[in-house]
Design a protein around this motif. Structure first.
Motif, PDB file in Angstrom:
ATOM      1  N   VAL A   1       5.108   3.188  -4.704  1.00 23.26           N
ATOM      2  CA  VAL A   1       5.966   4.315  -5.049  1.00 23.26           C
ATOM      3  C   VAL A   1       6.157   4.445  -6.554  1.00 23.26           C
ATOM      4  O   VAL A   1       6.335   5.542  -7.074  1.00 23.26           O
ATOM      5  CB  VAL A   1       7.324   4.229  -4.306  1.00 23.26           C
ATOM      6  CG1 VAL A   1       8.264   3.266  -4.964  1.00 23.26           C
ATOM      7  CG2 VAL A   1       7.950   5.594  -4.193  1.00 23.26           C
ATOM      8  N   SER A   2       6.091   3.326  -7.287  1.00 22.78           N
ATOM      9  CA  SER A   2       6.380   3.451  -8.719  1.00 22.78           C
ATOM     10  C   SER A   2       5.136   3.680  -9.565  1.00 22.78           C
ATOM     11  O   SER A   2       5.228   4.204 -10.661  1.00 22.78           O
ATOM     12  CB  SER A   2       7.153   2.230  -9.225  1.00 22.78           C
ATOM     13  OG  SER A   2       6.543   1.043  -8.794  1.00 22.78           O
TER      14      SER A   2
ATOM     15  N   ILE B   1      10.631  -0.235   5.127  1.00 23.34           N
ATOM     16  CA  ILE B   1      11.039  -1.613   4.817  1.00 23.34           C
ATOM     17  C   ILE B   1      10.863  -2.502   6.043  1.00 23.34           C
ATOM     18  O   ILE B   1      11.227  -2.128   7.157  1.00 23.34           O
ATOM     19  CB  ILE B   1      12.487  -1.606   4.274  1.00 23.34           C
ATOM     20  CG1 ILE B   1      12.418  -1.284   2.794  1.00 23.34           C
ATOM     21  CG2 ILE B   1      13.188  -2.927   4.521  1.00 23.34           C
ATOM     22  CD1 ILE B   1      13.663  -1.356   2.045  1.00 23.34           C
ATOM     23  N   PRO B   2      10.243  -3.678   5.853  1.00 29.18           N
ATOM     24  CA  PRO B   2       9.837  -4.517   6.994  1.00 29.18           C
ATOM     25  C   PRO B   2      10.997  -5.288   7.611  1.00 29.18           C
ATOM     26  O   PRO B   2      11.032  -6.516   7.572  1.00 29.18           O
ATOM     27  CB  PRO B   2       8.812  -5.461   6.371  1.00 29.18           C
ATOM     28  CG  PRO B   2       9.226  -5.573   4.944  1.00 29.18           C
ATOM     29  CD  PRO B   2       9.814  -4.270   4.575  1.00 29.18           C
ATOM     30  N   GLY B   3      11.953  -4.568   8.179  1.00 28.53           N
ATOM     31  CA  GLY B   3      13.144  -5.219   8.712  1.00 28.53           C
ATOM     32  C   GLY B   3      12.858  -6.174   9.862  1.00 28.53           C
ATOM     33  O   GLY B   3      13.457  -7.246   9.940  1.00 28.53           O
ATOM     34  N   TYR B   4      11.913  -5.774  10.723  1.00 26.75           N
ATOM     35  CA  TYR B   4      11.663  -6.605  11.899  1.00 26.75           C
ATOM     36  C   TYR B   4      11.014  -7.924  11.503  1.00 26.75           C
ATOM     37  O   TYR B   4      11.322  -8.970  12.071  1.00 26.75           O
ATOM     38  CB  TYR B   4      10.788  -5.835  12.896  1.00 26.75           C
ATOM     39  CG  TYR B   4      10.774  -6.460  14.268  1.00 26.75           C
ATOM     40  CD1 TYR B   4      11.984  -6.725  14.922  1.00 26.75           C
ATOM     41  CD2 TYR B   4       9.590  -6.788  14.891  1.00 26.75           C
ATOM     42  CE1 TYR B   4      11.991  -7.308  16.181  1.00 26.75           C
ATOM     43  CE2 TYR B   4       9.587  -7.365  16.154  1.00 26.75           C
ATOM     44  CZ  TYR B   4      10.794  -7.620  16.790  1.00 26.75           C
ATOM     45  OH  TYR B   4      10.799  -8.199  18.028  1.00 26.75           O
TER      46      TYR B   4
ATOM     47  N   LEU C   1       4.814   6.047 -12.942  1.00 31.52           N
ATOM     48  CA  LEU C   1       4.480   5.521 -14.261  1.00 31.52           C
ATOM     49  C   LEU C   1       3.342   6.319 -14.896  1.00 31.52           C
ATOM     50  O   LEU C   1       3.318   6.534 -16.101  1.00 31.52           O
ATOM     51  CB  LEU C   1       4.093   4.047 -14.168  1.00 31.52           C
ATOM     52  CG  LEU C   1       5.251   3.107 -13.849  1.00 31.52           C
ATOM     53  CD1 LEU C   1       4.747   1.701 -13.634  1.00 31.52           C
ATOM     54  CD2 LEU C   1       6.272   3.127 -14.963  1.00 31.52           C
TER      55      LEU C   1
ATOM     56  N   ILE D   1      12.499   7.219  -3.726  1.00 29.05           N
ATOM     57  CA  ILE D   1      13.089   5.954  -3.262  1.00 29.05           C
ATOM     58  C   ILE D   1      13.612   6.061  -1.827  1.00 29.05           C
ATOM     59  O   ILE D   1      13.240   5.246  -0.989  1.00 29.05           O
ATOM     60  CB  ILE D   1      14.161   5.440  -4.249  1.00 29.05           C
ATOM     61  CG1 ILE D   1      13.503   5.031  -5.563  1.00 29.05           C
ATOM     62  CG2 ILE D   1      14.903   4.237  -3.667  1.00 29.05           C
ATOM     63  CD1 ILE D   1      14.433   4.428  -6.581  1.00 29.05           C
ATOM     64  N   PRO D   2      14.446   7.068  -1.494  1.00 27.82           N
ATOM     65  CA  PRO D   2      14.880   7.145  -0.085  1.00 27.82           C
ATOM     66  C   PRO D   2      13.708   7.277   0.889  1.00 27.82           C
ATOM     67  O   PRO D   2      13.767   6.738   1.994  1.00 27.82           O
ATOM     68  CB  PRO D   2      15.752   8.400  -0.041  1.00 27.82           C
ATOM     69  CG  PRO D   2      16.180   8.636  -1.408  1.00 27.82           C
ATOM     70  CD  PRO D   2      15.115   8.095  -2.302  1.00 27.82           C
TER      71      PRO D   2
ATOM     72  N   THR E   1       6.998  -1.088  -3.295  1.00 25.96           N
ATOM     73  CA  THR E   1       7.525  -0.832  -4.640  1.00 25.96           C
ATOM     74  C   THR E   1       6.407  -0.400  -5.585  1.00 25.96           C
ATOM     75  O   THR E   1       6.575   0.540  -6.360  1.00 25.96           O
ATOM     76  CB  THR E   1       8.216  -2.069  -5.206  1.00 25.96           C
ATOM     77  OG1 THR E   1       7.412  -3.209  -4.939  1.00 25.96           O
ATOM     78  CG2 THR E   1       9.571  -2.282  -4.586  1.00 25.96           C
TER      79      THR E   1
ATOM     80  N   VAL F   1      12.324  10.131  -8.841  1.00 29.91           N
ATOM     81  CA  VAL F   1      12.940   8.966  -8.183  1.00 29.91           C
ATOM     82  C   VAL F   1      13.953   9.367  -7.133  1.00 29.91           C
ATOM     83  O   VAL F   1      14.157   8.661  -6.146  1.00 29.91           O
ATOM     84  CB  VAL F   1      13.673   8.037  -9.171  1.00 29.91           C
ATOM     85  CG1 VAL F   1      12.720   7.115  -9.864  1.00 29.91           C
ATOM     86  CG2 VAL F   1      14.549   8.790 -10.129  1.00 29.91           C
TER      87      VAL F   1
ATOM     88  N   ILE G   1       6.333  -5.661  -1.651  1.00 31.44           N
ATOM     89  CA  ILE G   1       5.648  -5.465  -2.935  1.00 31.44           C
ATOM     90  C   ILE G   1       4.792  -4.210  -2.912  1.00 31.44           C
ATOM     91  O   ILE G   1       4.798  -3.416  -3.854  1.00 31.44           O
ATOM     92  CB  ILE G   1       4.782  -6.699  -3.271  1.00 31.44           C
ATOM     93  CG1 ILE G   1       5.711  -7.858  -3.622  1.00 31.44           C
ATOM     94  CG2 ILE G   1       3.849  -6.405  -4.428  1.00 31.44           C
ATOM     95  CD1 ILE G   1       5.017  -9.008  -4.256  1.00 31.44           C
TER      96      ILE G   1
ATOM     97  N   VAL H   1      10.737   5.932   0.955  1.00 29.37           N
ATOM     98  CA  VAL H   1       9.991   4.733   1.358  1.00 29.37           C
ATOM     99  C   VAL H   1      10.878   3.723   2.090  1.00 29.37           C
ATOM    100  O   VAL H   1      10.361   2.773   2.675  1.00 29.37           O
ATOM    101  CB  VAL H   1       9.316   4.003   0.173  1.00 29.37           C
ATOM    102  CG1 VAL H   1       8.224   4.840  -0.406  1.00 29.37           C
ATOM    103  CG2 VAL H   1      10.311   3.576  -0.863  1.00 29.37           C
ATOM    104  N   ILE H   2      12.185   3.924   2.055  1.00 27.67           N
ATOM    105  CA  ILE H   2      13.073   2.929   2.675  1.00 27.67           C
ATOM    106  C   ILE H   2      12.822   2.737   4.177  1.00 27.67           C
ATOM    107  O   ILE H   2      12.889   1.614   4.655  1.00 27.67           O
ATOM    108  CB  ILE H   2      14.539   3.249   2.315  1.00 27.67           C
ATOM    109  CG1 ILE H   2      14.712   2.890   0.852  1.00 27.67           C
ATOM    110  CG2 ILE H   2      15.506   2.517   3.221  1.00 27.67           C
ATOM    111  CD1 ILE H   2      16.043   2.540   0.388  1.00 27.67           C
ATOM    112  N   PRO H   3      12.470   3.806   4.941  1.00 33.51           N
ATOM    113  CA  PRO H   3      12.171   3.554   6.367  1.00 33.51           C
ATOM    114  C   PRO H   3      11.010   2.592   6.592  1.00 33.51           C
ATOM    115  O   PRO H   3      10.857   2.064   7.689  1.00 33.51           O
ATOM    116  CB  PRO H   3      11.826   4.944   6.907  1.00 33.51           C
ATOM    117  CG  PRO H   3      12.483   5.875   6.010  1.00 33.51           C
ATOM    118  CD  PRO H   3      12.503   5.239   4.658  1.00 33.51           C
TER     119      PRO H   3
END
Lengths: 165, 253
Positions: free
Chosen positions: A144-145, A94-97, A149, A87-88, A141, A83, A138, A90-92
């Motif tokens: 990546v997880s 993130i659908p900010g736009y 699991l 986690i860091p 997450t 983790v 979705i 996949v952050i880039p």
């Protein structure tokens, strides 16, 4: 060729963004390069797929899934829990736009636009951007997880074997 | 009586470890697994109920069968992946080398006293990440600089608000408003080719990635309650970001 360099540059910035978030989350110093590398790979896969006209949700999912699977062997190699760098990384993605466009459309719809045809367009914007954002989140997450699991089964197995000794 | 005192000490240590893990951003399963490993080493069995703000733990001694239960509140969350990594490593080492109670206590103390990255390092790294985001969404170099500056200012405000102990969601709202206001200046004065991209990326440093991803791992692990709690907390942060952006858009457009 310029297309290729463009993708490469974006991928490098993805790595930088991943690393920035890693520092914010206080990752161990040993994991710094790994986080950059995973962010880079995720960006590379996502933008190559986008270049091949893949849907952005599918492309993001592919990137996140790769990060999830790569983080398992890397975790064993540098002795960190996965983790810490998955986690860091996949952050880039993130659908900010899309989030921004959704908020902008909601604001125009509520406060500014009065013409009913334009309001219809805004509803279209809200739904298409909002749901794209939601599904990308979705898929990130889950992508990546899910591998983490799968991995967990084996660690628990090792542990119970230890217990019996 | 003696053995009960020892059991109490063990429970306190395990509670502290579990709480530190949760507060640092580990998912519920990781906290449970680490606790079970340490309990195994200490010759006990641990059963715990982990929620977002409280932890209940019952420790049973394998030999005497005595039990001890304690409830403890959690401090505010501060994500720290180094702590998670170190505790995870320590739990493996403890299991392999059968550490004593004192060894575990000592190692935990060391882990806790580790320093974080300095404030300026974090500010610079996150600002660069903001610039990176802008590039990812297709911004040019000038827009990237605008995104970088607004991220820097926004994160600075967030850290100051954190020092003053404001409500967590209010902190995010404030930082989002300030960061998007700074980036909005770029839109007003038309700086760069894509000022709206700089505006969209200026607030991304606030995105609650860890609560949201942990929420899904918790849900998939069937820790449904914690998963929902984390999701709600992440959603509240997202709404706070949106409200801040909303305010800035209303003023500047």
């Amino acid at each position: 060729m310029t297309e290729f360099f463009k993708i490469l540059e974006v991928a490098i910035w993805s790595g930088v963004a991943a690393l920035g978030f890693g520092i914010l989350f206080n990752i161990p110093k040993k994991a710094i390069f790994t986080v950059f590398f995973l962010g880079f790979i995720a960006g590379l896969i996502k933008f190559i797929l986008l270049h091949l006209n893949t849907n952005i949700i599918v492309a993001s999912f592919a990137g996140a899934l790769t990060v999830g699977f790569l983080s398992m062997p890397l975790a064993h190699k540098i002795h960190q829990p996965p983790v810490v760098f998955s986690i860091p990384a996949v952050i880039p993605m993130i659908p900010g736009y899309f989030a921004y466009k959704t908020v902008l459309a909601v604001m125009n719809f509520t406060f500014i636009e009065t013409e009913s045809a334009k309001r219809g367009e805004l509803i279209n914007d809200i739904f298409s951007n909002g749901f794209t954002m939601f599904f990308i989140l979705i898929s990130l997450t889950i992508g990546v997880s899910f591998p983490l699991l799968l991995l967990r089964k084996t660690t628990v197995k090792n542990m119970s074997r230890k217990l019996e000794d | 009586m003696e053995s009960l005192e020892i059991l109490k000490k063990k429970t306190n240590l395990l509670l502290d470890i579990a709480i530190t893990l949760m507060v640092s951003g580990a998912n519920t399963n990781r906290a449970n697994t680490s606790i079970n490993r340490f309990a195994l080493v200490l010759g006990c069995r641990a059963f715990s109920m982990i929620s977002h703000k409280t932890l209940v733990m019952t420790l049973t001694d394998n030999h005497t069968g005595e039990t001890y239960t304690k409830v403890q509140n959690m401090p505010s969350y501060a994500i720290n992946f180094t702590t998670i990594s170190c505790i995870s490593k320590a739990s493996w080492k403890a299991l392999e080398n059968s550490w004593s109670f004192e060894q575990i206590e000592e190692e935990f103390k060391n882990i806790r006293s580790r320093k974080r990255y300095s404030r300026i390092q974090v500010l610079l790294a996150v600002s660069l990440a903001g610039a990176g985001f802008c590039n990812i969404f297709g911004g040019d170099y000038i827009s990237m600089a605008v995104a970088m500056v607004s991220t820097f200012v926004g994160l600075f405000v967030l850290q100051e608000a954190h020092k003053k102990d404001y409500n967590m969601y209010f902190r995010v709202l404030l930082a989002s408003f300030i960061a998007s206001s700074v980036a909005s200046l770029g839109v007003v004065y038309d700086i760069g080719d894509s000022p709206d991209l700089a505006l969209a990326t200026s607030i991304l440093f606030l995105v609650p990635g860890v609560p949201l991803i942990n929420s899904f791992t918790d849900l998939l692990d069937n820790n449904l309650l914690n998963g929902q709690v984390r999701f709600t907390s992440g959603l509240m942060i997202v709404m706070a970001i949106a409200m801040g952006l909303f305010g800035a858009l209303l003023i500047f457009q």
